[in-house]
Every structure is written in C-alpha cells, then in structure tokens.
Design a protein around this motif. Structure first.
Motif: not given
Lengths: 362, 362, 362, 362
Positions: B3-15, B136-140, B344-355
């Motif tokens: 699904a090309g509208s999703s990003f992340g593995q464990l903290f995963r967002i779908s817009t 941005v909402a998810a990144g917050a 926001a995108m930076a935060a999503l990547v870091i949190l995902d990799h943290y998990l």
C-alpha cells in the motif's frame, strides 16, 4: 515485515551472510516464471563488482563464484524462490585479529556493538560490502527481465572521483563505453586523471570518494506510487542503503533549488510520433512520484572509503584510547566496483514497481 | 503490504484523501498506549504548515481544523488505531475548472492520467500537498512521544532560498529561533533577504526553491537496521516522499566526496563523562546505517514550486498544444511551510526505528 | 511484502528450495542476539520430522543434515540473518519420471502448472513437504528462545488417526510421553491401535489422516493483536499453511457451537496466588484475540496422504485421461512426522507476537 | 508492517474506531481504478449486518450510515485510498457504566487491560463487533469488483444454529434464498426451528452458537501462494479474525480425516467442454494452496455470544470476586448478522490474491 535485510514488495529480495561466515547470498521471492537465466549471466555482473579486478581495486582476489540452489529449472525461472549464494573462501580472518577490540572510525563496529551487545568483527561481519553480492546477483535477474521483456535499460557510470569531474552525454552513453576503462568513467581523458588520483591516494594509504550517475531508459509512464512510495523515494532509499553512500538526488537535485519555477518546469509537447514529451528533464524522469516516460537520471554521492592505512585516533571496546594503523587489503576508492551495485538496485526498484503497477492498473 | 499510502513498520501511518474530496486524514497504527495527547497539541503543528499563515505563503485561508475519531480516551492513547482528519472546507474547485483538461508542467497531472486512466483534477487531487496534513498530525504524536519519553528532539529550519544561503550554528539553534520569523530561517539577516526574494518572485508570478536543514538530537546509539533499512536510507525515503523534494544528503553528503578518508573519518574519543563520541560528525550521526549517538543532521533540496502564474507551454488531455496561464492562489516558495513536514517525517522514522530496535534488542 | 514464502513480522522466516533442486532452507531475520544455539539442537528437531525414522513412515532414508551459514558466531546468535540449509541428497528423480506429464489427484501438480505455466515435477518441487525442513529448523531456534528466556513450552501430539481417537490429559502430558512411541500419541493403548491401522493402510497401498493436538503453556497475558492479527488467527494461518491440513480449531472449536453462552463462558476467579484465572478454558487460552494466560490449546485436521499406490483416475498434461498407479516410497500417514512441524509453527507465531507486543507495550 | 489493524497485501484495508468513540471506519489502499461504486451499494451490505434488523438480533437500532470521504470521483474509483466511515450515534455509554471495573467472561476486557494498561470499556471499545463495519464496507467494493470484472461470487449462509443442522444444496443455493428469512438459512424448515431456538435462548437471557457455510464460485485456477500464503490459509486467518469464531475448515475438514486417501482424493477428468475438473470436491476448491477452479467451500464455527443476561462469576479490575448480571441489548446469536461479514472477508482474500497472481503471472 520489518525484516531489515529484505527489499522490495513484489520482486522481493532477502540477503544473508557475513564477510567471514560460511557464505553470503540472497533469496528472491516473487520473480515471474518463464525467464531464461543462467549462472553465467549472473556471474558476469558479479565479476564487475568483485575485488581484485583491476589495479585500482583491493588486491584481495576473491572469485565470488555464485551458486544457484532453487527456483530455476532447465534454465527457466519457475516462479518459486530463487536462492543464490557464494561461499566465503578467502577467509584470512587473522588479518582482522587486531580489529577484534578496536572500533574503526567511519565503520559500524561501535554501533553494531552497542546495538546487539556483540558483533562479528571479522572483516566487518554483516556490515561488510560482501553483502552486496546478493544484491548484484538478484539485480542481474531483474536487469535481464527489464531488458528482455520490457526494453528498459539500467546504466550507471562514474561521474566524479574526489574533485575530478567529467563531461559525458547522458543521452548517448553506452554500457560498452562504461566498461571501456577500469574506473568506469566514459570520459576517457578524465578517467585517466581519476585513475591517477586513486593510485595516488592508494599509495598514501588514504582513500577518496566520488559521484555515480544513474540512468534508467525507456521506463513506461506511471510506475511508482503517488505518496510515500514515490519512484524516486524508493530509488533514493535503495541507493542510500548501499555502504558509503551519503547523498542522492534526482533530476536537477540540489542545483535546481536556485532556479525559478519558470526555468525549472519541463514544458510538455508532442513529439513527431505524437507522444507526450518534455522539452527539458529537470524532473529526472519522475513527476509526482510517477515515471514520466523520460529517462530517469540521478546522482549518488559516495564518501571516501573508511578503511585507510594512515594512523587514526580511536577507542577500544575496553574503553581505552588508542591509535589504529590498519593493515589488510582495501579499496582506495569504491566507485568503480559500486557501478554494478547501483545498476542492480535501480533494476530491483523498477521491476518491483512495474509489478506493483501491473497488479493495480495492468 | 504494498500500500503506497502507508509509511513505517511498527509506528505505521496510512494517509487518505484528496484536495477537494470530503476530507484528508491519517490512521496511525501501533502507537504505544499511555501517551497523553490533545487535539490542541496536534493543531499547533498543523498551524505551522497551514496556508495563509503569512505574507509569503499562499493567501488561501484554510484552517485545517483537525478532528480526532479514535484511539484516544480521556486524553490518553489506548494503543488502538488513531484516526485524525480535517474536512475539506475551502473548496473553490471552480478555480480549477480550466485545469480539467490541461497537464500542468512540473505536476502529476499527466502521470496520474496515464497510470490510472483518470484523475481527480481538482487542486491536484491526491497529489496535492494537502495530503501532508495527515503526516504532520501523525508526526505531532511521534514528536511528543520522542520528546517526553526519550528526550529526542526533531528540529528543522530553512538554510537556503534560491541562491541565498545562511550561517547557523546547528549545535545551538532552537525551535524558538526557527519560529522567530516567517521564513523559518534562524539567521535573521539572511531571513530578511530570503523574504525579499520570495516576495519578488511572487510578484513576478514565479517561484523559487531552497534547502531545509534537519537535526535530530539525543538519539540513542543503535537505531536503524544494518542493510536495507539503514536509518539514513529510511530518512532519505521519508524526505524524498515529500512533494517537491529532489535531493537528500546525510552528514557531509555531496560535499564530502572530495575529501580524503583521513579527513572524512570521524575520530572516536571518550568525552569527560566517559561516553564514546566523535571529534567531527561528517557521518551525520549514522555509522553503518545505525545511529551513533551524535546529532543526526541532513539536508533536503526542494525544487521551485511548480505552480506559477507565468505562461507555460503544455499539452491538453485531448492531445492539443496549448499555453497555460494559471490563476489561483499558490505558494511562491514552499519551504517555510515544509519545515513542520520535515520534522514530522523525521519523527516518524525515528520512533518507528526506536520501536523496532526495542523489539529485537530492548 | 507479498512474498508468499515468508512468515512472521518481527521474527520472520523465508523458506526456499524444491524437493529435487540443490537444497532446501530458510533465512531467519529478526532473531534477538545473544541466544546460544547449536547445529545439534536444530538437528534434533529435524530428526523428528525426517523420513525413514520408523516403520510407519516412508522408507526414504534422508538424513536432512542441516548446515548453518550465517547469523551465529561462537555459538551465539548475533542479531543478523540466520541461514540454515539442507542439501538435497537422495535425489532419485527417476522415480518421478512417470509423473512428469500426469496430474496426481490431491496434489498441486495441476494448479502449479496452470498458475506458473510450468512446474518442477520432480517430487512435487516447491509443493513438497521437504519445504518444512526450513520451518522446523527456524522453529527449533524459536522454541529454544521461548523455553529458555520466557519459560513458554510448545507441545504437540497425535490425538486421532483415522477414526481411532485417544484419551490424554492435556494438563499433564509431557514431551517425553509424546516421544515414547513411533506414532507420537501419548495414550499407549490407542497408539498401538493407530500403528496397526497405519500398517494396514500402508500394506493396502492406501493412506489415512488424523488430528494433532497443540498445546502452548505459560504464555504471558496479552500476546496477539485485537483485530486481524488475533493470536489464534495467526496460529490458524500457520497451521493451515502446512501441507495436508484441512481444518483448525481453537479451544471448544466446532463442538462449542452447540453450547449455551452460560455454559461456554469461562468464569474468572482469583487463584490461591491472586492471579486471575478461568474455571474452564473453552476459549483455548485466547480472549478477544489476545492470550489470557491459560494454556493455549488447538486441534489441527490432516487429510489422508494424497500419494497412494492404488490406481486412480486422472488426466495428463496433454489432455488425455489416464490411470495413475504410483510407485515410489511415501508416508501412509503424515501425522507422526507432522508433530515437530506443528510445534515449530506454534513457536514461530508466539515468538513473533511476543516481540510485537514488546515493541508496543513492553 | 506489523499493523494489526490492516489486512491484505495489494487490496489492503486498515480499520479504525471504537464502539463509543467518534466513528468506526476503514481505509482501502490499492483498489483498482475505474470501478463504478455508490454509497448505496455499500450501505446495502451494511444493512445486512446492522443491529435491529429483525426480531432475533439485538434491538439496538443503529443505522450505521456509511460516508465516503476519498478515492471515488463521479462514482468511479480513482485508484487512490478510499475512506469509508460511520459516525457513532447511539452512544448509550451509561449502559456500560457498570462494566467499567468488571471483566466480562468470554470478552476481551481482561486481556486488553493487561496488554495496554488501560482500555476503552464502553461497549468493548476496539474489541466491539462494530469494527466489522469497516470490513463489510470494504468487502462490498471487493465483492462488486469480483462479480462484475471476474464473475466470481462470494456467498455465505447459516448451516447450523446450536445443534440444529440443515440440508442445503451448496451447488444451487442462491443469495436470494439466503435472504429469504431472518436467520439466513436457506433450508426453510430448519430455519424456522433455528429462529425458535434463538428466541428461546434470548428469553432465557442466554445465547447460542452455530456454523456458517461459505462458498466462492467461479474462481480461476491458480490463485493463492504455494507455501505460507496458501489460499485456504489466508481464508482461515480471515475468518478466525472475526469476533466469536473458534474454528475453520476447508473442504472435507475435520470429517475428512477418517477417510482413506483413495476415497478422499478427488479424481481428475475432462468435462464435456474439455476443462479439467474433479469428480468430487473434498479438497474444497484448493490444491496445494492454489485454487483449482472448483467451488471453494468452507465452514466457520461461531461460539455462543459472550454477552448474556444470566448471572456469571467473575472478578473486578480491583481484584475482587463478583457476580455479573449484564443488562443492555445484545444478540442472542450472532450468526445471521455474521453472514455478510464472512462474505466480505472472503471477497477481500480472493481479490487480494487475484491481484497478487496478476502481478507475478498475469
């Protein structure tokens, strides 16, 4: 699916192996059936990345002979997982004994140790560039599929070594021209200077970086996904996942930021055949994350090789300061051997997106 | 999971959502439970990206009011999917009627049409930057988790607009300094010049690009995966997936290729607290794809906005050549509004990799 | 991530190999570092599934010797991909020559041919149960991690062969009791009858099915995901993915449908230690898709082996009707050898969900 | 990609929402463009699952009106994510106040609380069957695609309630027959008995389970993947992920284990049109994990509804023993309302595998 050693969605590869364990290899899942492929064709690509291939690469003489264990019958892919593997032969791990307790600057020793609480210190273990054998082997199959079934060509060459640039016509450059010299830069005059520079830094016990240029020709319109999996985002990830890569740009890249929109936008027109084309290609062959039908072109920045013979300040695993003077045999510049790796990663991305697009829109 | 509208593995967002459909929004799956979060905190980040916030952004006045539909109870995350959504209000789709049949240069109109056989032509549909509201909402939420639970800070600022650069101390710059002017460049003198340039190109009906600098501070050692999912490869993909981004570099990036290895390698030492540090940070906070504990720093290149008022050569959907003179209200330079998107995108990547790291090695 | 030869999210396995190609094996990605594991421990599990182990299994004498190629150093997992492989030795593919053009009833010959346009007809190719060597090898590592690090036990036994049932106390049965006879049914008296039945059908050139019972003890509360990835849904998929499995039920299963809710609901109480328990366990150890802390118990239905010597009506690849009289050496009943496969799949599911839960909620 | 609230690979759905939060809904990513679809068509399927539809379902009168927010333009799917959502209207959460501190037997209250450290106790929160609104809405689109583009029909009916079975010709039964009575059992005589039983248990404050039969007709040969993602393994997971399901069997299932192989194997022959068929269908339409072209048939076991009015022993969150006497309005038997859910899940699995097969082998 968070397995960090896998890449791709539908044409999916999973690599395994350490530099000095039993073997390095790859499993390819999702390859379409019916593609003729031989071990010799795969080996040919591996020979382009193998150590010891020329005077400017590491003198380690590894044959990297590839073996095929599944997924191909009577020379044709069957649609089931393809496993390809090279045994680790030239295992002079004694060379690395002095590295057992030292964190090499620029390498992954320290971060691996902290992450996993242990590390395979022989030749870098999993962080060794030997891992790319699996990528190149899988990429050989992807490249063949793209070329034979779809007419798509993935091509890469050395554009810059250290500060030495080159002048190459990206529209006409051929694979033969790339292979015509050992540094893989089709600008013959500049290639000679690059070779000279690499020999100089090698003799100094130092290293140097550079820039690779990638081209993907004859891509149909519409590959890529509109949001996160934009075609150039996946290409960028693919390239940034290669050891020593520090930067990626598509089309106009960093230089394009200084242009005005009226200069940067690529005007649409109909060519003589009626096909929609653009007058320029600042976009680099991708619009809104989807291939536009123009040649995809991108640049990849490689840092200077981290392994050098010059003395360096560092620390040991036991928390002591030390000076590292590496021995062993290493590449003074990774770029000539990285050319087939970039081509392989490009082919993997394009074939994967071709299959994804076919599923939804084919 | 293609699904090309999703990003992340464990903290995963779908817009989801188009510019002029019912709404744009995001579903976040995998958020740890127990995090206090309010709509106001999320709205604050969205207000930094919303149109009409200053004289140098598009005058479209969209409030982008966010609504929370699930996954939070009594102000605390419950561990179940969080859905956040903004209704589309300012739908002057008549503004776009003249675009129904024209392919705008630099935009995704042509490639969408070819890929899907149809497209939502109102305001770019899915290719509109409105899609980033969900990011941005998810990144917050990700930013808050990183800050409060782990002490990690994600910060971004405008480093260059057009050819106008700046001089900023990346070690000391603060979020307050970034927000202190409308162009979000902490170098006040250069910020004034940047604003002037943006106003000039706006008045000319043109646009200009630039470079954002990203910083991630206090990242623990060992986040990232060694092979394909290197931390900077995932950061690179995240940034390249943002509209208008054409380049990404980590640490020394493209400039570093001209250095010798002996100059580029970051020497290890023990600081006064006994912690392993590096004397320089050419690596950009990542060694072998894993965070090193140094500040992660990277640069992101944005092309000039594709939408301009100046006349442009193009073609129509009906295969006719035409001249496009766009009207409507657009950003002459996207960078000030892109700052919270990069964070926001930076935060999503870091949190995902943290998990991810916690799962395997925690 | 649609690779159909991979299983699991964080402890993820990818199997490869055909019955009569070069090898069969598995790559495990995501294994936590620091687990001591030996080839002998893995081999022990494989010996439980290997052909020729007793008078009631196929007389094919395959040693299925496992080899370890990566991911383990000095007997300890390093956190990088683990590759395990068994070379294909006993390749009497001549045995299968007569099958080249015939679709065997109950087998995948016809569907493979239609799907891929070709198939590896030697011994079933990819559809051979040899593929489970990779599963059992990976499961051996998962089982060890669960047992040593978490105290979780995965146990399976033969509950029924053909119409012959058994009476076993699931609360007290031990691994030693399961291994005490060649049919792996801890009810000694019924085991004798089962063996007798298997010998009878073998001598008749026929086959018979049965039911395996699975137990997972000492699972912490809360493993599993609430919606699609319910713990028993993933267990069910795991079991249904084993060759010859036609049914799966958790807890009361099909029999429970006739109960009233007041009889089926498991009442909660506090045991003498204050822990929340249930008086009965119709749920089978899972509530709302999450483990409840009670023993997980489930049943798996295996159809009679498809390969029989009796004459059967079928068609050829060339569209002709024919009668198939198979020769070769086959299992009259797969259940005794399926016991370690079910245990392996159970361990893979539980360890994967343990890591997933740790990431979000640990 | 461990998001537990997502299902499918290429036609991928992500559901969100709690019983008493703002809304429940679904995002569909990967839907092929060009499919005509209306809200009314989706609503029609939802009306089959909504509460209050008949005298034997819960009297809660929820309209479950669906709203479409993205991915469809002018009544045609565009290929971008489709978001569908129903606002939560009938929120009598006071009904649940007495459940705030009590763990209901058979429900997920206890396991949620232990997993997440908190839970939305209002109506079960995320574990509520309201979550299936998203599944049925997405399934309506999948069903339409399968029917109109591929001629595939997904059909389900009630085969058994409590101990009351039925006699139905699976080859000829129609959707109209299923809908001809409120219990959705096409055997009219037995349907009357089932209704009577449900009314009885309802009046007693108790509940009862049953078995649903699923049929998927006209599936092309070759859907499914050979190893882990066998078609029936994914169908099994899909069904086991539905609330209250405790068992799944394909084809002969548990009953088939007692047969001999010679009786169980489905003989191949050519029918009058020359197509390869099987004389029987014990396999249930799947051979080696791939669809065989015969009708796929399976059975799904539902336990009796956990919510009952009868007094039950349980414990509170504060560690006290108590007796629970539930009030509120509940289904005495979930099966009539589960019919559209099973059809939806079946359609999602088949369409996903159709797209997967098309990508690799189309």
């Amino acid at each position: 699916m968070t397995a960090g050693s896998s890449f791709g969605q539908l044409f999916r590869i999973s690599t395994f192996g350490e530099s000095h364990g039993g073997a390095v290899g790859v499993v390819i899942d999702g390859c379409p059936p019916g593609l003729p492929i031989t071990v010799a064709e795969i080996q040919k690509e591996l020979d382009r990345r193998r150590p010891g291939q020329s005077s400017i690469t590491t003198p380690r003489n590894e044959q990297d002979q590839i073996h095929l264990f599944s997924g191909v019958m009577d020379g044709i892919t069957t649609g089931t997982p393809i496993m390809l593997m090279a045994y680790n032969r030239d295992q002079k791990s004694d060379d690395y004994n002095n590295l057992k307790a030292v964190f090499r600057p620029g390498h992954a020793d320290y971060t691996f140790q902290q992450k996993y609480g242990a590390r395979d210190w022989r030749g870098g273990g999993r962080s060794s560039a030997r891992e790319t054998i699996g990528r190149v082997a899988a990429g050989a199959i992807a490249k063949k599929y793209l070329k034979e079934k779809l007419g798509i060509e993935c091509l890469c060459y050395v554009e810059q070594v250290g500060a030495i640039g080159s002048s190459i016509d990206a529209d006409t450059v051929t694979a033969e021209q790339v292979e015509s010299n050992i540094v893989r830069c089709p600008d013959t005059a500049q290639a000679a200077e690059m070779i000279c520079l690499i020999e100089t830094v090698r003799d100094e016990g130092d290293s140097v970086g550079g820039v690779l240029k990638g081209l993907i020709r004859h891509v149909p319109v519409g590959l890529g996904e509109p949001v996160f999996d934009k075609l150039h985002a996946d290409l960028g990830k693919a390239m940034l996942s290669i050891n020593a890569v520090k930067g990626f740009e598509i089309g106009s890249g960093f230089a394009g930021v200084a242009l005005r929109g009226s200069a940067h936008n690529d005007a649409f027109y109909h060519d003589e055949t009626g096909r929609v084309r653009t007058r320029t290609n600042h976009a680099g062959g991708v619009l809104g994350g989807l291939s536009s039908g123009e040649t995809i072109h991108f640049r990849v920045a490689f840092k200077p090789t981290s392994t050098i013979r010059k003395a360096q300040e560092t620390v040991t695993q036991d928390n002591e300061a030390t000076i590292l003077e590496a021995t062993g045999r290493h590449d003074p510049c990774v770029l000539p051997r990285a050319v087939p790796i970039v081509e392989a990663m490009a082919a993997l991305v394009i074939l994967d997106h071709y299959l994804r697009n076919k599923a939804q829109n084919g």
